[in-house]
Each structure stands twice: as structure tokens, then as C-alpha cells.
Design a protein around this motif. Structure first.
Motif, mmCIF file in Angstrom:
data_model
loop_
_atom_site.group_PDB
_atom_site.id
_atom_site.type_symbol
_atom_site.label_atom_id
_atom_site.label_comp_id
_atom_site.label_asym_id
_atom_site.label_seq_id
_atom_site.Cartn_x
_atom_site.Cartn_y
_atom_site.Cartn_z
ATOM 1 N N ASP A 134 -8.149 -34.933 -20.617
ATOM 2 C CA ASP A 134 -8.508 -34.249 -21.867
ATOM 3 C C ASP A 134 -7.441 -34.480 -22.938
ATOM 4 O O ASP A 134 -7.014 -33.547 -23.620
ATOM 5 N N TYR A 137 -4.422 -32.289 -22.391
ATOM 6 C CA TYR A 137 -4.582 -30.827 -22.323
ATOM 7 C C TYR A 137 -4.888 -30.319 -20.910
ATOM 8 O O TYR A 137 -5.330 -29.186 -20.744
ATOM 9 N N VAL A 174 -0.507 -25.240 -23.507
ATOM 10 C CA VAL A 174 -1.867 -24.983 -23.043
ATOM 11 C C VAL A 174 -1.827 -23.712 -22.207
ATOM 12 O O VAL A 174 -1.235 -23.674 -21.127
ATOM 13 N N HIS A 177 -5.516 -22.788 -19.406
ATOM 14 C CA HIS A 177 -5.791 -23.457 -18.141
ATOM 15 C C HIS A 177 -4.669 -24.396 -17.766
ATOM 16 O O HIS A 177 -3.881 -24.802 -18.614
ATOM 17 N N PHE A 219 -18.139 -28.086 -23.385
ATOM 18 C CA PHE A 219 -18.480 -29.510 -23.273
ATOM 19 C C PHE A 219 -19.800 -29.651 -22.513
ATOM 20 O O PHE A 219 -19.824 -30.112 -21.365
ATOM 21 N N PHE A 241 -13.388 -25.461 -19.618
ATOM 22 C CA PHE A 241 -13.413 -26.797 -20.220
ATOM 23 C C PHE A 241 -13.877 -27.794 -19.157
ATOM 24 O O PHE A 241 -14.989 -27.648 -18.658
ATOM 25 N N ARG A 275 2.183 -24.587 -30.422
ATOM 26 C CA ARG A 275 0.750 -24.528 -30.734
ATOM 27 C C ARG A 275 0.032 -23.918 -29.528
ATOM 28 O O ARG A 275 0.045 -24.485 -28.434
ATOM 29 N N ASP A 277 -2.717 -23.464 -27.546
ATOM 30 C CA ASP A 277 -3.977 -24.183 -27.369
ATOM 31 C C ASP A 277 -5.078 -23.273 -26.823
ATOM 32 O O ASP A 277 -4.859 -22.535 -25.857
ATOM 33 N N ALA A 278 -6.239 -23.360 -27.429
ATOM 34 C CA ALA A 278 -7.437 -22.668 -26.930
ATOM 35 C C ALA A 278 -7.165 -21.197 -26.627
ATOM 36 O O ALA A 278 -7.702 -20.630 -25.669
ATOM 37 N N GLU A 319 -4.336 -21.939 -32.125
ATOM 38 C CA GLU A 319 -5.463 -22.860 -32.207
ATOM 39 C C GLU A 319 -6.683 -22.079 -31.736
ATOM 40 O O GLU A 319 -7.003 -22.031 -30.552
ATOM 41 N N HIS A 388 -7.460 -34.222 -33.969
ATOM 42 C CA HIS A 388 -7.870 -35.057 -32.833
ATOM 43 C C HIS A 388 -9.210 -34.598 -32.257
ATOM 44 O O HIS A 388 -9.781 -35.288 -31.427
ATOM 45 N N ASP A 389 -9.673 -33.397 -32.636
ATOM 46 C CA ASP A 389 -10.918 -32.873 -32.062
ATOM 47 C C ASP A 389 -12.118 -33.242 -32.920
ATOM 48 O O ASP A 389 -11.988 -33.709 -34.049
ATOM 49 N N ARG A 513 -14.299 -38.352 -28.893
ATOM 50 C CA ARG A 513 -13.240 -37.891 -29.792
ATOM 51 C C ARG A 513 -12.163 -38.977 -29.936
ATOM 52 O O ARG A 513 -11.394 -38.972 -30.891
HETATM 53 C C1 GLC Z 1 -8.061 -27.464 -27.678
HETATM 54 C C2 GLC Z 1 -7.701 -28.918 -27.912
HETATM 55 C C3 GLC Z 1 -8.773 -29.783 -27.352
HETATM 56 C C4 GLC Z 1 -8.908 -29.497 -25.878
HETATM 57 C C5 GLC Z 1 -9.107 -28.008 -25.608
HETATM 58 C C6 GLC Z 1 -8.901 -27.673 -24.167
HETATM 59 O O1 GLC Z 1 -9.209 -27.102 -28.344
HETATM 60 O O2 GLC Z 1 -7.519 -29.151 -29.285
HETATM 61 O O3 GLC Z 1 -8.498 -31.148 -27.577
HETATM 62 O O4 GLC Z 1 -10.013 -30.205 -25.374
HETATM 63 O O5 GLC Z 1 -8.188 -27.210 -26.314
HETATM 64 O O6 GLC Z 1 -7.538 -27.690 -23.835
#
Ligand code: GLC
Length: 635
Positions: A134, A137, A174, A177, A219, A241, A275, A277-278, A319, A388-389, A513
Motif C-alpha cells: 500500500d 502504509y 500509520v 493498522h 477498497f 484497508f 502525519r 495516517d487514516a 489525515e 499520492h491518493d 494510484r
Molecule cells: C491513507 C493513505 C493511503 C493509504 C491509507 C491506508 O489514507 O494516504 O495511501 O492507502 O491511509 O493506510
């Protein structure tokens, strides 16, 4: 034994750090932020049980903090608005795609400085699982660097060099997860009950089936459902995810203590911003979509307070790609105001910019932004045009209704338009994760390809190309002129187009992506006399102008409205340092603006800061196609 209190925590910290030269300083910070830490913990856990463990982390992280970073802490405490100022400009890059490895980045710092960059987000660089990950990630080890990029010591050296060049470093954390190969998951699979409790694992489908009723799929195309059977743990693991990304159980305080320590570890390697993430997904509440739960904000408050005690140079960026009604809470609302993330991605602004360019109409943008609740004056939006997303077309139904549009219809239009499927569309993107059940379709594509540069190059028309380049500049002008921290996505300053090479790589082919994650093109960056040079010059002009305008400091909000002509959008920033009025023509035809539109600026000659020209607004004036004007009264 009586329960452990905030003042017991102070004594424990003082005992750990009795010989530390900066003991008074850290105790002063503890006194300042321990109440926030306590309140955050107490909202979710038994705070008296968790606080002593967090205090142990504070002490060990502080002991490990270098003199240089301790000095950075002092400087940042004196300048807490460093990320809010008009001078701040961010850049987002993949280490390998930008410069090969961390050493390579060190040799390109001059490029970033030359562009005016003060903040660099290096995309995931901690060790991910092997194979599909990912885009990094799916982290297997938070304390080592992906081997082909370098080592932790390279990272520390890079951070020091960036700091010397006036650039802050952002790293991903992250939180929701870990990779199923992470040591915690491996121990859970080995039957260790302590680590099993770091995850959500169910023996059969009863609970997962009940939960699925309210859970969306992130997804749907390549990772449908939110649970994955694992033979080794003999259970269904919560995997929001991909199936190899195991959701963490944040209701277990041990997870919080682990992450407090990881945050301190990364701060001590020189990170200035983390950052998150998620982050929206980190708290689960059965019967809900398990996003944006109030506990998320309590936990963020606890972690940020801990970070401010051990490493106050560090800020948090959320994020949370969630709706306008939910995102503001990540910068702090109510009891959490000013106590959670310092920065948050302005996903709505990004979506609305693309929407306004497709529609040649700024009304929806103005309506959606005017409905945002105010954010704390100490926080800032991270503004961006691409990342990047994929782009999820997060248009709110009620905002669409307010301008007489149908929400679903407009979302469909945008998906078609940016995939280049709508007749006359200038864009060349691709659909991402089409979901036949909900009709939802997201979009991949680079900024330049979505803005029409790719189709103009194919058409071979110089005039169409100029229009596309002006459109791209206009879009970035909104990003740089909104106030907040603008983020330039790697390669956008050269107008890099979609890159289809991912289709040949089995670890990437499923995930388009990668279409908009092209490698940096250094030949074009330095020698190109065509598109790259023209885009670079425009972006640099925007950055240079931005830095001269104190009104862009993030502490006040932007008002957005359209003139009598919906294709002419105005951003107004009434800042104590001066008023800035920005005019954007969202269309490829010349429009007219009337003197009253730039109030409270007096009609008359105004300074336009991007071009340096004077524009006389004592009478109606023509606004060329895709013009972007940043206007102030003359000195
Ligand atoms: C965030 C990231 C993305 C990733 C997701 C799961 O949204 O920007 O790229 O797939 O988290 O970690």
C-alpha cells in the motif's frame, strides 16, 4: 493504595530525570500539558493506570533527545506558529522516486530551498512488509528505515541537514493498522494473548457480519469487506484497508503507550511533524461506520500533550479524508479546541477546486466553504491540489442542493469529467475503485494530466496548451492563496503527466494510484525549455508572492464568494496585517469584474502580487481566462 494522579506523575518524572540538565524545563512543560494528557486518557481509559506508563515514556524519550533537538524545542516554544506563516511552503515526495535514497535527498536540498520550500513530507519510509504494501502504509517495523532507502542514522543526518536549510521534516505514522508481518501480529499469531489483544479478532462471522452492516468499503475493488480470515490466529481479523493491514485495537491502552513511544522515537530522529495516517478509523463503535468517533479526538489530545512534554518542536497533522461536517473536529472543537492536530488536510478545498474548474462555476465551492465551522487560531489547513491518493468526490448533497444541483449527479459528472469520458473534457485521469453498489467512483491522475496539459500536448495546439498551463497555475494559486500550509506534490512543479509504468509491476498493477506517482524527472527539471520550465516558473512566482503577504498567515479564515458572474471566484482574507482579495477566473473565456467585488479594498489602482502589475479597479476590468490575482491596496 490510592490512585495515581497528575502530581504523582510529576514526582515520577522528576525521579527519572533527577540528573538531567533540563529537568526544570521538562517539568514546566509537564505542568503545562499534563492536564490535557490526563483528560485525554481519562475520556477513554483508567487514566491512573495508564499515566505512569506514559510518564516512563516521557522520561526515556527526553533522555534520548539530542542537545540540538532540545534547542529546537526551545525555539519552537517561542515560535509556535512556524507552520502557519505565509513563509511556509510544503513539498511532498517519495524518497526513492525523488532522489533514490535518503542520501540522495540530502544532495537535492538546494533544489527545495531554491523553490522556497520550508517543509518536506517524505512519504512512508519505515520498513514495510515485503511485496504489496500500500505504498508503504503497511508497516512492519516503525523503528527502522526501508533498507533500500538507508538507515535511521541517514534519516537523522538528513533531518539535521534539512533543519540547517530551514526545512522541517514530516514523517508518516500509520496508526490504524500494522502489516500482518509486524512483530505484534506475529506474536498474536503465535498465540500470545497480550498481543492478540492489540487487534480485533473474532472466532466466527457473527460479530463481523453485524459490524459489516454499517461499514463502508475503502477498497471495494481489490479488498472487499472489512474482515479477513487468518489461519494462524484462527479468526476473522479486522482489516479496514487491505487484508494484510491489521487494524489496531485502540481501546487497549497498551497500544497508546506503544505509539507514544514511537512518536518520541521519530521526534528524536528529527521529525518536526507527524502525519497521522487514516486517523479517522482508529476508534470502533459497533452500529456506526467506525469513523470520526469522539474517542479519536480524546486519544489525539493525549498523544499530542505527551508529545508537547517530551518534544515540543513536534506538531501533528491529521489525515482525515472525511466530510466537511467531521473534518473540523480534527483541528479541535469544543473541549478539544487547540489540543489535537495542528494541521489537517483540507480535502474539501481540493475537491471543490477541481469541481469548480470542471463546472466553470465557483458557487458550490463558495457555499461549501462558507459552511465550515471556524478552526482554532493556532491551527492550519494543509491545502493541496494533488497528493499520492485518489480523489474521492466528496461533494455534500445539501451543499449541492443549496446551489440547485443534484449531489449524486454532480459527483457522477466529476468522475466522468476527470476520467476524460465527459464530452469536451480537458482531463485525462482514470477511475479508481468503482463501486457498482453505491455508484461511487473516485479518480486517479496527475495534476497536469487532470488540468488538461496531457490532452493539449496530444492535440498539439500551442493555444490549448497555454490555456491548460494557465488552468493549472490558477488551481495552484488557490492552494497557495487560501491561507494555511500549501503542499506541493512532487513533480507538479514540472507539470509531470500520468505515468503508466506501474502497470508492468505486479506489486502495483492493481492500484492505479501509481498513475500519479511518477518519478522525478531531473533532466526536465534542470534543462527543459517547454512545459516543465513554464510550470516551474509559474509555481515559483506563486511561492515568491506568497512569502511577501503576511495576510496569508493561517490564523484567520478565508471568505469565498462569487461575483455576479459565477465563473469569477473571490477569496478574501481580512487579516490584521492587511486585507488580501484574490480573484480567480475559473473559465477559458475573458470575464469582467466590477469595482465593488473587491471590497473592502477601495476601488482604484491595486497591487497584483503574482505579476507585480497594478490593476485599476476604479471601473470594470476584464479578467483573462484562468487569471489569478492577489490584490492589496497600494502601500
Ligand atoms: C491513507 C493513505 C493511503 C493509504 C491509507 C491506508 O489514507 O494516504 O495511501 O492507502 O491511509 O493506510
Amino acid at each position: 493504595m490510592s490512585a495515581f494522579t497528575v502530581s504523582d506523575g510529576r514526582k515520577r518524572l522528576a525521579a527519572h530525570l533527577a540528573d538531567d540538565p533540563d529537568l526544570t524545563e521538562i517539568l514546566t512543560r509537564y505542568d503545562r500539558w499534563a492536564p490535557d494528557l490526563w483528560d485525554g486518557l481519562a475520556a477513554v481509559y483508567d487514566a491512573s493506570e495508564v499515566l505512569p506508563q506514559v510518564v516512563d515514556v516521557l522520561a526515556s524519550v527526553h533522555q534520548d533527545r539530542s542537545p540540538a533537538l532540545r534547542q529546537r524545542d526551545r525555539e519552537r516554544v517561542l515560535r509556535p506558529d512556524w507552520f502557519q506563516s505565509a513563509d511556509s511552503v510544503g513539498y511532498v515526495a517519495y524518497t526513492d522516486l525523488f532522489a533514490g535514497d535518503l542520501q540522495g535527498i540530502r544532495s537535492h536540498i538546494d533544489y527545495l530551498s531554491d523553490l522556497g520550500i520550508t517543509y518536506l513530507h517524505l512519504m512512508p519510509l519505515l520498513t514495510p512488509r515485503p511485496g504489496e504494501n500500500d505504498g508503504g502504509y503497511a508497516v512492519m517495523d516503525y523503528r527502522s528505515v526501508r533498507p533500500d532507502l538507508g538507515t535511521m542514522s541517514d534519516l537523522s543526518q538528513l533531518a539535521a541537514d534539512l533543519h540547517a536549510a530551514g526545512i522541517s521534516l514530516t514523517l508518516d505514522l500509520v496508526l490504524n493498522h500494522v502489516a500482518r508481518e509486524h512483530a505484534w501480529a506475529v506474536k498474536a499469531k503465535g498465540g500470545d494473548a497480550h498481543y492478540r489483544d492489540y487487534f480485533y479478532i473474532y472466532p466466527d462471522r457473527t460479530v463481523p457480519d453485524a459490524l459489516e452492516k454499517n461499514l463502508p468499503e475503502v477498497f471495494p475493488a481489490f479488498a472487499p469487506g472489512n474482515f479477513t480470515w487468518d489461519d494462524e490466529v484462527q479468526g476473522w481479523v479486522w482489516t479496514t484497508f487491505n487484508e494484510w493491514q491489521w487494524d489496531l485495537n485502540w481501546s487497549n491502552p497498551d497500544v497508546l503507550v506503544e505509539f507514544a513511544d514511537i512518536i518520541g522515537f521519530l521526534a528524536n530522529r528529527g521529525a518536526d511533524c507527524i502525519r497521522l495516517d487514516a486517523i479517522a478509523f482508529t476508534w470502533k463503535r459497533p452500529g456506526t461506520n467506525c469513523q470520526n468517533q469522539p474517542e479519536v479526538h480524546a486519544l489525539t489530545q493525549a498523544l499530542r500533550a505527551a508529545a508537547h512534554i517530551m518534544a515540543p518542536a513536534l506538531v501533528f497533522k491529521a489525515e482525515a479524508i472525511v466530510g466537511p461536517q467531521d473534518v473540523v473536529a480534527y483541528l479541535g472543537q469544543g473541549e478539544h479546541a487547540g489540543k489535537v492536530s495542528d494541521l489537517a488536510y483540507h480535502n474539501s478545498l481540493m475537491v471543490q477546486i477541481w469541481s469548480s474548474l470542471a463546472a466553470r462555476d465557483g458557487r458550490l465551492l463558495a457555499t461549501a466553504l462558507s459552511r465550515f465551522r471556524p478552526i482554532p487560531v493556532t491551527s492550519a489547513w494543509a491545502t493541496y491540489l494533488r497528493c499520492h491518493d485518489d480523489i474521492g468526490w466528496a461533494i455534500n448533497d445539501s451543499d449541492a442542493t443549496a446551489v440547485g444541483w443534484d449531489g449524486f449527479g454532480h459527483r457522477s459528472f466529476l468522475a466522468d469529467f476527470y476520467a476524460g469520458e465527459f464530452e469536451g473534457s480537458f482531463a485525462r485521469g482514470m477511475h479508481f475503485q468503482s463501486n457498482p453498489e453505491t455508484g461511487d467512483r473516485r479518480t486517479s491522475g496527475s495534476a497536469a494530466s487532470l488540468a488538461g496539459v496531457e490532452s493539449a500536448l496530444v492535440a498539439g495546439s500551442a493555444a490549448t496548451l497555454q490555456t491548460a498551463l494557465d488552468r493549472l497555475t490558477c488551481a495552484y494559486a488557490m492552494v497557495f492563496g487560501f491561507g494555511g500550509l500549501p503542499l506541493l506534490y512532487m513533480g507538479d512543479e514540472l507539470g509531470l503527466l500520468n505515468d503508466h509504468s506501474y502497470e508492468d509491476d505486479p506489486a502495483k498493477a492493481d492500484d492505479n494510484r501509481w498513475l500519479h506517482r511518477p518519478a522525478m524527472d531531473w533532466t526536465r527539471a534542470r534543462h527543459d525549455s517547454g512545459v516543465a520550465e513554464r510550470v516551474f516558473a509559474s509555481i515559483r512566482r506563486l511561492i515568491t508572492a506568497r512569502k511577501t503577504l503576511p495576510a496569508l498567515h493561517a490564523s484567520v479564515a478565508t471568505e469565498a464568494f462569487v461575483t455576479d458572474d459565477p465563473a469569477v471566484l473571490v477569496f478574501r482574507r481580512q487579516h490584521p496585517a492587511g486585507t488580501l482579495v484574490e480573484v480567480y477566473n475559473l473559465s477559458e473565456s475573458t470575464r469582467v469584474i466590477w469595482p465593488g467585488s473587491v471590497a473592502p479594498l477601495d476601488p482604484g489602482p491595486l497591487v497584483e502580487h503574482i505579476s507585480g502589475r497594478t490593476i485599476d479597479l476604479s471601473r470594470p476590468v476584464k479578467v483573462p481566462a484562468y487569471a489569478a490575482w492577489w490584490l492589496t491596496a497600494p502601500e
